[in-house]
Design a protein around this motif. Structure first.
Motif: not given
Length: 337
Positions: A251-277
């Motif tokens: 398996a490929a190595s996976q690294y954790a990263f954290k994102v501080n949100l500008d608004e509140h999101l409900q704890n436990g939600y699954t999300v997609q993180i979009h980084k502009k290419n």
């Protein structure tokens, strides 16, 4: 002669043909966003486990889902201390001595009143002298009773303070370190008794070793819920330098990263993180001698570009922007003097 001129005019090339010819154009386009998986978690989550060093757990002071503030009591422990009966006995003894001293004082005051009345009524000098001697003796008894009261009060207060101190040693409390909501656990070696989870949330993302270099701290990203119902912005605040434990050797190595949100999101939600290419690509065929032919109104300008060959195509380092139109096959272009 006229016929010859007509023939030559049809054979010789025209000098402005490159400006009028229709070329196949390529439009420089924005690339699709880089997308990473993530989940919404609490900014802080503090576990509280059973601590035998504090004694025996006697009370859980909060309930599941309760909102608490930093400093609120969560757990109370009780532990055995020295026998309290000796201090309780000392208090009772001091209180008994105090009561006796107060009774002696009252008796001395009552006797003093009687003796002074007798002294005032007596006409005989020798009798008056005898009564006066009794008054002085009684006065000494009165002072002794006063001293006994003071001593008894001090002994009683000291015994009470000692008892309170011992009782305080019997209990210990654990308070909340942060604001949040209580999540009850269970009393076991592996699970906490309870946790305090903050209301504020952040996103915990994962990036593979292949995309690790695409992310930087302070990058602005867009976080989108899986149901597409909500999309908010955030900023990357942390990228782990160490990979998580792989599920398998392949398996490929996976690294954790954290994102501080500008608004509140409900704890436990699954999300997609979009980084502009922001990487731009153009066809290799569009470059001729380090230049491209950029459409400028009805003509084409020769523009120098810096490029780099990658597995995804010819990457533009500098010289072009999104929306630029250029000749797709630069070799078809005939430069005019």
């Amino acid at each position: 002669m006229i016929i010859g001129i007509v023939v030559l005019s049809t054979v010789l090339p025209k000098g402005n043909s490159s400006k009028t010819k229709d070329y196949s154009l390529y439009t420089v386009k924005a690339q699709a966003d880089d997308i990473f998986k993530g989940s919404v978690i609490a900014k802080t989550s503090t576990d509280y486990r059973d601590d035998a060093a504090l004694g025996e757990l006697s009370q859980v002071n909060v309930s599941d889902g309760q909102e608490v503030k930093a400093g609120d009591v969560l757990l109370t422990y009780t532990k055995p201390t020295d026998d309290l009966s000796s201090q309780e006995f000392a208090i009772k003894g001091a209180e008994n001595d105090l009561a006796n001293a107060q009774a002696d004082l009252a008796e001395a005051e009552k006797k003093d009143v009687k003796l002074r009345n007798d002294f005032n009524k007596s006409k005989d000098d020798s009798e008056r002298q005898a009564i006066n001697a009794q008054i002085e003796t009684n006065h000494e008894s009165w002072k002794a009773a006063q001293r006994a009261i003071t001593t008894s009060v001090l002994a009683r207060d000291q015994a009470k303070a000692a008892l309170d101190g011992q009782k305080a040693k019997q209990t210990a409390t654990v308070t909340a370190k942060t604001d949040g909501f209580v999540i009850m656990g269970n009393k076991s070696e592996t699970s906490p008794l309870l946790s305090v989870v903050s209301r504020d949330t952040l996103v915990n993302g994962k990036v593979s070793e292949y995309d690790y270099d695409k992310l930087k701290v302070n990058d602005v990203v867009t976080v989108e819920t899986i149901d597409l119902a909500k999309k908010i912005t955030g900023k990357i605040t942390y990228i782990s330098p160490v990979p998580e434990k792989a599920s398998s050797e392949t398996a490929a190595s996976q690294y954790a990263f954290k994102v501080n949100l500008d608004e509140h999101l409900q704890n436990g939600y699954t999300v997609q993180i979009h980084k502009k290419n922001e990487t731009l690509y153009i066809p290799k065929s569009a470059v001729k001698n380090g230049k491209v032919y950029l459409k400028n109104g009805k003509k084409f300008d020769r523009v120098a570009v810096e490029t780099k060959e990658t597995t995804s195509g010819l990457q533009v380092i500098s010289g072009l922007k999104i929306g630029d139109k250029l000749i797709k096959e630069a070799s078809d272009y005939v430069d005019t003097p």
